[in-house]
Design an enzyme around this catalytic site. Structure first.
Site, PDB file in Angstrom:
ATOM      1  N   LYS A 107       0.814  -1.227   0.000  1.00  0.00           N
ATOM      2  CA  LYS A 107       0.000   0.000   0.000  1.00  0.00           C
ATOM      3  C   LYS A 107       0.840   1.268   0.000  1.00  0.00           C
ATOM      4  O   LYS A 107       2.015   1.270   0.353  1.00  0.00           O
ATOM      5  CB  LYS A 107      -0.988  -0.035   1.172  1.00  0.00           C
ATOM      6  CG  LYS A 107      -2.158  -0.973   0.819  1.00  0.00           C
ATOM      7  CD  LYS A 107      -3.304  -0.924   1.775  1.00  0.00           C
ATOM      8  CE  LYS A 107      -4.411  -1.852   1.230  1.00  0.00           C
ATOM      9  NZ  LYS A 107      -5.460  -2.123   2.204  1.00  0.00           N
ATOM     10  N   ARG A 137      -3.999 -10.037   4.468  1.00  0.00           N
ATOM     11  CA  ARG A 137      -4.375 -10.032   3.046  1.00  0.00           C
ATOM     12  C   ARG A 137      -3.154  -9.573   2.261  1.00  0.00           C
ATOM     13  O   ARG A 137      -2.719  -8.430   2.410  1.00  0.00           O
ATOM     14  CB  ARG A 137      -5.549  -9.069   2.853  1.00  0.00           C
ATOM     15  CG  ARG A 137      -6.083  -9.013   1.430  1.00  0.00           C
ATOM     16  CD  ARG A 137      -7.232  -8.017   1.339  1.00  0.00           C
ATOM     17  NE  ARG A 137      -7.780  -7.959  -0.004  1.00  0.00           N
ATOM     18  CZ  ARG A 137      -7.238  -7.269  -0.996  1.00  0.00           C
ATOM     19  NH1 ARG A 137      -6.157  -6.561  -0.802  1.00  0.00           N
ATOM     20  NH2 ARG A 137      -7.789  -7.280  -2.195  1.00  0.00           N
TER      21      ARG A 137
HETATM   22  N1  HH2 Z   1      -7.499  -3.615   0.506  1.00  0.00           N
HETATM   23  C1  HH2 Z   1      -7.769  -3.589  -0.805  1.00  0.00           C
HETATM   24  C2  HH2 Z   1      -8.872  -4.275  -1.319  1.00  0.00           C
HETATM   25  N2  HH2 Z   1      -9.678  -5.001  -0.522  1.00  0.00           N
HETATM   26  N3  HH2 Z   1     -10.221  -5.807   1.635  1.00  0.00           N
HETATM   27  C3  HH2 Z   1      -9.981  -5.854   2.946  1.00  0.00           C
HETATM   28  N4  HH2 Z   1     -10.764  -6.572   3.757  1.00  0.00           N
HETATM   29  N5  HH2 Z   1      -8.917  -5.185   3.502  1.00  0.00           N
HETATM   30  C4  HH2 Z   1      -8.066  -4.431   2.746  1.00  0.00           C
HETATM   31  O1  HH2 Z   1      -7.129  -3.829   3.317  1.00  0.00           O
HETATM   32  C5  HH2 Z   1      -8.301  -4.345   1.341  1.00  0.00           C
HETATM   33  C6  HH2 Z   1      -9.415  -5.057   0.807  1.00  0.00           C
HETATM   34  C7  HH2 Z   1      -6.893  -2.801  -1.716  1.00  0.00           C
HETATM   35  O2  HH2 Z   1      -5.860  -3.560  -2.262  1.00  0.00           O
HETATM   36  P1  HH2 Z   1      -5.827  -4.271  -3.712  1.00  0.00           P
HETATM   37  O3  HH2 Z   1      -6.894  -5.292  -3.855  1.00  0.00           O
HETATM   38  O4  HH2 Z   1      -4.454  -4.785  -3.927  1.00  0.00           O
HETATM   39  O5  HH2 Z   1      -6.015  -3.118  -4.758  1.00  0.00           O
HETATM   40  P2  HH2 Z   1      -7.266  -2.571  -5.550  1.00  0.00           P
HETATM   41  O6  HH2 Z   1      -8.308  -2.165  -4.570  1.00  0.00           O
HETATM   42  O7  HH2 Z   1      -6.687  -1.421  -6.339  1.00  0.00           O
HETATM   43  O8  HH2 Z   1      -7.768  -3.675  -6.452  1.00  0.00           O
END
Ligand code: HH2
Length: 254
Positions: A196, A238
């Site tokens: 992040k 995660r």
């Molecule tokens: N962070 C992201 C997405 N979903 N769900 C939970 N429960 N907790 C988190 O911290 C979280 C989440 C963001 O990360 P990522 O999926 O890598 O990116 P994007 O939202 O751009 O697809």
């Protein structure tokens, strides 16, 4: 929890797994690396991301869930009731909801539920987020939503402080510093810091540069925060980098 983003625009891996066959292959590599659960998402929630329409989100995630559900536990990362329903019909057993609105849907479906704290929407959440007491406010929000989900009939409830969702670097660090207080709410805690932006900012600041380090260069920061979170009592992390995170988890557990 291994991250599988079937999106063109996720912040660290957008576009890499948009093709269903490539996404399924990546899901299998997360399983081989040791993921207990694969979190499938078809809509980016990064700051500034545009919403995706329901038909497109379904088109992205359902074939991938159908292919992987027999091989590993699947969570569906969505804020849409129809996507959660279709994902569960396809084999998902956990609804990971960054909007904290799908508790009743998880109850209706008889599956687990992750309630995450977020302030604002992807378009607004990083515009000068303000809290009087970020730890107290996040805890109160999670306790309230978890109790509502339990009252609606959800039996498996996870809480997540939502690192990076409407929070400054200082807010994220304060929440991590006080994570044991979130753990003390009594629900299993999920934490997502992987790659992040605040890690990029922290590391840039430490070498005197103002440019954040790139998402490809955030593994060590991700592991440091995941290790910290597990030592504070987080029950699930995660992550994009499953193999390295599992090694860290084994050492923390030992
Ligand atoms: N962070 C992201 C997405 N979903 N769900 C939970 N429960 N907790 C988190 O911290 C979280 C989440 C963001 O990360 P990522 O999926 O890598 O990116 P994007 O939202 O751009 O697809």
């Amino acid at each position: 929890m291994g991250v599988l983003n079937v999106t063109p625009d996720s912040f660290s891996d957008g576009g890499r797994f948009l093709d269903p066959d490539v996404a399924v292959a990546h899901g299998r590599s997360l399983i081989i690396e040791g993921a207990d659960l694969v979190d499938v998402g078809g809509e980016s929630s990064r700051p500034g991301a545009d919403p995706v329409d329901e038909a497109e989100e379904l088109r992205r995630v359902i074939p991938v869930i159908e292919a992987l559900a027999g091989e590993v536990r699947i969570s569906i990362d969505t804020v849409k009731p129809a996507v959660a329903r279709a994902a569960v019909a396809a084999g998902a057993t956990l609804v990971n909801d960054v909007s904290a609105t799908l508790g009743p849907v998880a109850a209706e479906l008889g599956v687990g539920y992750v309630v995450m704290h977020r302030r604002g929407t992807p378009h607004t959440m990083q515009i000068e987020p303000h809290y009087d007491d970020v730890v107290a406010e996040v805890k109160a929000f999670l306790a309230d939503h978890a109790e509502r989900a339990a009252a609606a009939g959800v039996e498996e409830i996870w809480v997540d402080p939502g690192i990076g969702f409407g929070k400054s670097t200082e807010h994220n660090l304060t929440l991590l510093r006080h994570l044991h207080e979130v753990v003390a709410l009594g629900y299993p805690v999920l934490v997502g810091t992987s790659r992040k932006g605040f890690l990029g900012k922290l590391l840039a600041a430490s070498d005197g540069s103002t440019d954040p380090v790139s998402t490809d260069d955030r593994l060590e920061g991700s592991l440091a925060t995941a290790t910290w979170a597990m030592a504070q009592g987080a029950a699930m992390i995660r992550v994009h980098d499953v193999r390295a995170s599992l090694q860290a988890a084994k050492v923390v557990a030992a």
